[in-house]
Design an enzyme around this catalytic site. Structure first.
Site, PDB file in Angstrom:
ATOM      1  N   GLU B 226       0.907  -1.163  -0.015  1.00 21.67           N
ATOM      2  CA  GLU B 226       0.034   0.053  -0.163  1.00 21.67           C
ATOM      3  C   GLU B 226       0.871   0.914  -0.022  1.00 21.67           C
ATOM      4  O   GLU B 226       1.461   1.547   0.973  1.00 21.67           O
ATOM      5  CB  GLU B 226      -1.072  -0.113   1.299  1.00 21.67           C
ATOM      6  CG  GLU B 226      -2.141   0.829   1.120  1.00 21.67           C
ATOM      7  CD  GLU B 226      -1.908   2.191   2.174  1.00 21.67           C
ATOM      8  OE1 GLU B 226      -1.279   2.907   1.636  1.00 21.67           O
ATOM      9  OE2 GLU B 226      -2.392   1.962   3.240  1.00 21.67           O
ATOM     10  N   CYS B 263      -2.686   7.979   5.047  1.00 18.19           N
ATOM     11  CA  CYS B 263      -2.500   7.543   3.575  1.00 18.19           C
ATOM     12  C   CYS B 263      -3.705   7.849   2.766  1.00 18.19           C
ATOM     13  O   CYS B 263      -3.826   8.015   1.566  1.00 18.19           O
ATOM     14  CB  CYS B 263      -2.270   5.982   3.318  1.00 18.19           C
ATOM     15  SG  CYS B 263      -3.411   5.021   4.349  1.00 18.19           S
TER      16      CYS B 263
END
Lengths: 459, 459
Positions: B226, B263
């Site tokens: 990720e 994020c």
């Protein structure tokens, strides 16, 4: 379009048309529309059987009966996807209602569905001129997912590929399907940012080279490669005691079917008594192989196995017109060179490995390179060696068979055609069966959307 | 074990113990046993909150309230997997009965289930010292799948990592869990053939370097990374007309939450009128960032964006004790440099992009690099621009939000935390929510097995 005619401009136009197909929103194709495409192509290909089968025969040297069955399987596969698309089972959804008391903090309204990945590049295989070629499993599952497809024709059957492609393209909207030929254009396409996934069926060396290119792109893309396998078979002592003739006969039938040119060909068999196993082996003259390249590869791989330490050639059959003969080699578990389990003899050849201690056998199976299939020949109950072998194979293969043979891959929902590397480059997916569509669609979640803005299946 | 103490022998012992855990067969752990492990660890971590939270506070500079909520989320997540394991929903099966009249040829008895991939290497993140670290989502979903886990500790919180690891390991059978530290040991593990999958949360550059190593192995393995995202927000003209104050306030809250170290931080916002949007922007002093490396990265990325052609700095807040201040930049759609959408300013900074023509806006959104999330601020009905934007974002992101904000990722079944590259290295999977388990288990089909030899869930 032939290799010679294809220019950079042609390829760019093909990729631009593929990239222009809308993947999401009201202009994108519904599952029912995709089902309609697949059914239309299936109908046209069935209708053209009298033209296509002779073309396939001339280029592949395969018998008409086999090709007729393969075409039937190919169109059946397309209709199976169409049926599942209409039933909605290929569009998995998940809806979570808002929950103010949710344990990780208040939960919003969250609904997940799938969208197509984008244009898919498919490398056709030579050994199934219909089922793993222009309109084979990769193409059909990608189209079912709503992805445009660019197929790289296999040079083993160029005329059949072109004619099939004409028939397919005529049934599909602009941009959804194109055929390209030649290595260079296919490598250019593989590196192009408009291609978003790759399907491949072929050799480990060829597939790995393409995989490396896909992984090295600025945007790496999923590469679904079905590569090599020796598909080990284990005959348990109890199985052997009960059905020796049936086991030897079944193995030879599966091993030599289609001159051994199947990815599930059971190339290595572990037996408790090699001499007894080999006593009744008789090898027929093989049919002509699919093409010169496979013939050369077969000669090379059998020569490699023949020269491994501890390996003896124990049976050979008559050569066909091209000089190809069936060959059986033997060795023992103690002398087994690891390379023997890593060398696919793609053609009519097999290796018999005699084992003594079953504990040592299980040890070897636990370390076998990844395989598409693993087969056990045992008894229907009370076979303790079989239980241990099933457990060991489960960790190293995609499909475990019991008292059956691995060639002949059923096109069905529960099929798993793929296994740990090098059997495939992504062991989490299958290239045969309905689950093959999962390779070409990705999840998207929608949080808090008004009903009118949600994809239809989530409203 | 600290970085300095770790020897090659230690690492080899850890990997050997992980590889010795049986993945299949009667000796492998049942879903109920795995559920028991997760619950036991969750209980112990909850019980140690008074010890762990001060440790985390000292090393991360995050407030106690946030860390308390994060630990709660972390153990909730483990219990959620445990509950689903006991309910059987994380072991998908498919059973096809034999069918002699099946369209692709007689169908055998075929039953599919899943098996663990094998030992998983997890690279912990710094910004969630609990939820994406030692016992974070990657570890929990891999253990739920039955995979042994080797965690590479994040150097940002070494003491917390070691203490958490001690508590985790004490609840798990031999070989299932180990902590390693340091870059070199982690690279050695990444290249080791006993590691079968990787989970990673971090920067695009760091993640890509590790991805390249995983892809280049003799046996390539799945790498679930990720990576970076700018998480675009689009304010439609109608949305802006209706709720200007709410939208500006909501954006700033989400952008500056946790000093912007998420994020899903909404780093880029497209607005119809930048001057009006910026009129009421006031920037508070940010909290201390997690560590020096992130501080440096923030200064670097904001400097890069500040110097892009057409970009002006339009708002700045007071600096904190470390010299970090919130910064807002602005540009127009016409002048938008593609690099602005590729540069994650990980910290308290955002870019406001003014658009005129909505057609041009949709064009840009269709070509935006892959994103974890995309957010639309519109009206609840009749917003035509919103409909087009939702369709465009659906093709480029993993999660689409409407009139909500992307920070705060709900841990639930319908969650999709992952998107096209570079948001993640595998857009078909999620790193948050129950579906995260799918990354660590692969399908196996059983053909013709006597009931007694089938895995329990297939009998």
């Amino acid at each position: 379009m032939s290799n010679d005619e294809m220019t950079t401009i042609d390829l760019d136009q093909i990729l631009a048309a593929a990239a222009a197909v809308p993947l999401t929103g009201p202009a994108s194709a519904t599952p029912a529309q995709r089902a309609g495409w697949l059914e239309a192509v299936a109908g046209v290909l069935d209708g053209a059987a009298d033209e296509l089968i002779p073309l396939a025969q001339a280029e592949s040297h395969l018998p008409a009966a086999r090709l007729t069955a393969e075409l039937k399987r190919t169109t059946f596969q397309a209709r199976q996807f169409a049926e599942a698309l209409r039933a909605g089972t290929l569009t998995p959804t998940q809806v979570d209602a808002p929950d103010a008391g949710w344990g990780s903090g208040p939960r919003p309204d969250l609904r997940r569905t799938v969208v197509p990945l984008g244009p898919v590049l498919v490398f056709a295989a030579s050994n199934f001129p219909f089922a793993f070629s222009v309109f084979g499993g990769d193409t059909v599952s990608a189209l079912a997912a709503g992805c445009p497809v660019v197929v790289k024709a296999h040079p083993g059957h160029p005329e059949l590929s072109r004619r099939t492609a004409e028939l397919v393209a005529a049934q599909l909207p602009e941009g959804l399907f194109a055929l390209i030929e030649g290595v260079e254009p296919s490598l250019t396409a593989l590196k192009d940012s408009r291609i978003k996934a790759v399907g491949f069926t072929g050799s480990t060396s060829g597939g790995r080279a393409l995989y490396d290119i896909a992984a090295a792109r600025a945007e790496p893309i999923p590469f679904y490669g079905e590569l090599g396998s020796v598909n080990p078979v284990v005959v348990t002592p109890e199985g052997w005691a009960q059905r020796p003739g049936e086991i030897v006969g079944g193995w030879l039938d599966s091993l030599l079917l289609g001159s051994g040119q199947f990815c599930t060909n059971p190339g290595v068999v572990f037996v408790p008594d090699a001499q007894a196993f080999l006593a009744s082996v008789e090898l027929p003259k093989p049919g002509r192989m699919l093409n010169d390249r496979l013939e050369e590869g077969f000669q090379k791989s059998t020569a490699l196995v023949a020269e491994l330490p501890g390996v003896r050639e124990v049976a050979g059959g008559p050569a066909n017109e091209q000089g190809v003969a069936a060959r059986i080699f033997a060795t023992t578990l103690e002398q087994l060179d690891p390379q023997a389990l890593d060398t696919e003899m793609f053609g009519p050849a097999g290796l018999v490995v005699e084992y003594g201690d079953t504990g040592a056998l299980v040890d070897v199976l636990q370390r076998v390179p990844g395989q598409l299939t693993g087969t056990v020949q045992g008894t229907e109950s009370g076979d303790e060696v079989a239980a241990e072998v099933v457990a060991a194979l489960s960790a190293r293969v995609g499909r475990v068979l019991y008292n059956q043979w691995p060639t002949g891959v059923s096109v069905t929902a529960a099929q798993q055609h793929g296994g740990p590397y090098p059997a495939s480059t992504n062991s989490l997916t299958t290239s045969v069966g309905l689950a093959a569509i999962e390779r070409f669609q990705r999840p998207v979640s929608y949080q808090g959307l008004p009903a009118g803005l949600l994809p239809t299946e989530l409203r």
